[in-house]
Design a protein around this motif. Structure first.
Motif, PDB file in Angstrom:
ATOM      1  N   SER A  48     -16.965  -4.659   8.966  1.00  0.00           N
ATOM      2  CA  SER A  48     -15.639  -4.088   9.209  1.00  0.00           C
ATOM      3  C   SER A  48     -14.615  -4.816   8.351  1.00  0.00           C
ATOM      4  N   ARG A  49     -13.955  -4.097   7.512  1.00  0.00           N
ATOM      5  CA  ARG A  49     -12.920  -4.662   6.653  1.00  0.00           C
ATOM      6  C   ARG A  49     -11.626  -3.919   6.949  1.00  0.00           C
ATOM      7  N   TYR A  50     -10.527  -4.653   6.922  1.00  0.00           N
ATOM      8  CA  TYR A  50      -9.232  -4.089   7.263  1.00  0.00           C
ATOM      9  C   TYR A  50      -8.247  -4.273   6.111  1.00  0.00           C
ATOM     10  N   LEU A  51      -7.274  -3.393   6.090  1.00  0.00           N
ATOM     11  CA  LEU A  51      -6.181  -3.492   5.127  1.00  0.00           C
ATOM     12  C   LEU A  51      -4.878  -3.475   5.911  1.00  0.00           C
ATOM     13  N   LYS A  52      -4.034  -4.424   5.585  1.00  0.00           N
ATOM     14  CA  LYS A  52      -2.679  -4.442   6.128  1.00  0.00           C
ATOM     15  C   LYS A  52      -1.752  -4.361   4.921  1.00  0.00           C
ATOM     16  N   ALA A  53      -0.875  -3.368   4.912  1.00  0.00           N
ATOM     17  CA  ALA A  53       0.020  -3.186   3.769  1.00  0.00           C
ATOM     18  C   ALA A  53       1.365  -2.664   4.249  1.00  0.00           C
ATOM     19  N   LYS A  54       2.403  -3.122   3.588  1.00  0.00           N
ATOM     20  CA  LYS A  54       3.744  -2.604   3.823  1.00  0.00           C
ATOM     21  C   LYS A  54       4.120  -1.841   2.560  1.00  0.00           C
ATOM     22  N   ILE A  55       4.408  -0.556   2.713  1.00  0.00           N
ATOM     23  CA  ILE A  55       4.598   0.327   1.564  1.00  0.00           C
ATOM     24  C   ILE A  55       6.006   0.924   1.574  1.00  0.00           C
ATOM     25  N   TYR A  56       6.595   0.941   0.380  1.00  0.00           N
ATOM     26  CA  TYR A  56       7.872   1.615   0.145  1.00  0.00           C
ATOM     27  C   TYR A  56       7.647   2.673  -0.923  1.00  0.00           C
ATOM     28  N   VAL A  57       8.382   3.768  -0.843  1.00  0.00           N
ATOM     29  CA  VAL A  57       8.365   4.754  -1.916  1.00  0.00           C
ATOM     30  C   VAL A  57       9.732   4.740  -2.583  1.00  0.00           C
ATOM     31  N   ASN A 102      -2.447   7.168   5.002  1.00  0.00           N
ATOM     32  CA  ASN A 102      -3.565   6.619   5.775  1.00  0.00           C
ATOM     33  C   ASN A 102      -4.893   7.209   5.308  1.00  0.00           C
ATOM     34  N   THR A 103      -4.911   8.501   5.032  1.00  0.00           N
ATOM     35  CA  THR A 103      -6.129   9.153   4.547  1.00  0.00           C
ATOM     36  C   THR A 103      -6.578   8.552   3.221  1.00  0.00           C
ATOM     37  N   VAL A 104      -5.626   8.321   2.329  1.00  0.00           N
ATOM     38  CA  VAL A 104      -5.948   7.721   1.037  1.00  0.00           C
ATOM     39  C   VAL A 104      -6.461   6.298   1.226  1.00  0.00           C
ATOM     40  N   LEU A 105      -5.783   5.498   2.036  1.00  0.00           N
ATOM     41  CA  LEU A 105      -6.149   4.097   2.222  1.00  0.00           C
ATOM     42  C   LEU A 105      -7.515   3.935   2.888  1.00  0.00           C
ATOM     43  N   ARG A 106      -7.824   4.804   3.889  1.00  0.00           N
ATOM     44  CA  ARG A 106      -9.111   4.701   4.584  1.00  0.00           C
ATOM     45  C   ARG A 106     -10.291   5.028   3.676  1.00  0.00           C
ATOM     46  N   SER A 107     -10.046   5.771   2.610  1.00  0.00           N
ATOM     47  CA  SER A 107     -11.131   6.146   1.705  1.00  0.00           C
ATOM     48  C   SER A 107     -11.437   5.061   0.673  1.00  0.00           C
ATOM     49  N   LYS A 108     -10.694   3.981   0.680  1.00  0.00           N
ATOM     50  CA  LYS A 108     -10.853   2.921  -0.323  1.00  0.00           C
ATOM     51  C   LYS A 108     -11.762   1.805   0.176  1.00  0.00           C
ATOM     52  N   LYS A 109     -12.427   1.166  -0.790  1.00  0.00           N
ATOM     53  CA  LYS A 109     -13.256  -0.005  -0.514  1.00  0.00           C
ATOM     54  C   LYS A 109     -12.438  -1.251  -0.832  1.00  0.00           C
ATOM     55  N   PRO A 110     -12.824  -2.398  -0.312  1.00  0.00           N
ATOM     56  CA  PRO A 110     -12.073  -3.632  -0.613  1.00  0.00           C
ATOM     57  C   PRO A 110     -11.994  -3.922  -2.114  1.00  0.00           C
ATOM     58  N   GLU A 111     -13.014  -3.523  -2.870  1.00  0.00           N
ATOM     59  CA  GLU A 111     -13.010  -3.759  -4.313  1.00  0.00           C
ATOM     60  C   GLU A 111     -11.958  -2.925  -5.043  1.00  0.00           C
ATOM     61  N   ASP A 112     -11.464  -1.864  -4.411  1.00  0.00           N
ATOM     62  CA  ASP A 112     -10.471  -0.987  -5.043  1.00  0.00           C
ATOM     63  C   ASP A 112      -9.081  -1.603  -5.113  1.00  0.00           C
ATOM     64  N   PHE A 113      -8.900  -2.800  -4.562  1.00  0.00           N
ATOM     65  CA  PHE A 113      -7.586  -3.417  -4.528  1.00  0.00           C
ATOM     66  C   PHE A 113      -7.416  -4.486  -5.595  1.00  0.00           C
ATOM     67  N   SER A 114      -8.034  -4.248  -6.750  1.00  0.00           N
ATOM     68  CA  SER A 114      -7.791  -5.097  -7.918  1.00  0.00           C
ATOM     69  C   SER A 114      -6.494  -4.632  -8.570  1.00  0.00           C
ATOM     70  N   GLU A 115      -6.092  -5.295  -9.643  1.00  0.00           N
ATOM     71  CA  GLU A 115      -4.826  -4.946 -10.302  1.00  0.00           C
ATOM     72  C   GLU A 115      -4.844  -3.509 -10.824  1.00  0.00           C
TER      73      GLU A 115
END
Length: 159
Positions: A76-85, A112-125
């Motif tokens: 189980s991996r989690y993402l916590k993010a604060k997003i502004y547009v 949320n749909t976009v973020l849930r479809s990502k793997k931890p490796e997708d958070f590179s630069e």
């Protein structure tokens, strides 16, 4: 006569010491100057993070904090993010902030749909840049009174 030769010998020794000290000072000063000069020439200019300027004044709208499960095979991996547009601050977009506020639940669901479809490796630069583009393409069709031009991550924590 021995005393006269002794005095001229000591004068020669003092003169040699003075010449050696002056030569050492000149070499030390020249080396210091050369090192400083070379360091100043090779020093890179500081990078400016805010160098990108779209030519538009931008406003930002907070979409609050996101806490989602990431797609992971092993655990189980989690993402916590604060997003502004971000959107352009123009006359045409005056009603966009109200529309963003009214459609906040729909926009958050799309993100949320976009973020849930990502793997931890997708958070590179480079992965984050692709993610920003994907969020923009998901959110902009929802909006009728304007478009978002950028997505800003205030914080990203992957655990």
């Amino acid at each position: 006569m021995a005393e006269v030769e002794k005095k001229s010998g000591s004068k020669g020794n003092i003169l040699k010491i003075i010449i050696v000290v002056l030569l050492a000072a000149v070499l030390l000063g020249g080396g210091t100057f050369a090192g400083y000069f070379m360091a100043a020439r090779t020093k890179t200019a500081p990078t400016n993070i805010n160098a990108v300027n779209t030519g538009l004044n931008q406003k930002t709208f907070s979409l609050d904090e996101f806490l989602v499960n990431l797609k992971s095979d092993s655990s189980s991996r989690y993402l916590k993010a604060k997003i502004y547009v971000g959107y352009a601050d123009t006359k045409e977009n005056k009603e966009l902030e109200a529309e963003l506020d009214a459609n906040k639940a729909i926009i958050r669901d799309a993100i949320n749909t976009v973020l849930r479809s990502k793997k931890p490796e997708d958070f590179s630069e480079t992965g984050v840049q692709k993610l920003k583009e994907e969020i923009k393409t998901r959110v902009n069709p929802v909006l009728k009174k304007g478009q978002i031009v950028d997505v800003y991550f205030y914080e990203i924590i992957v655990q």
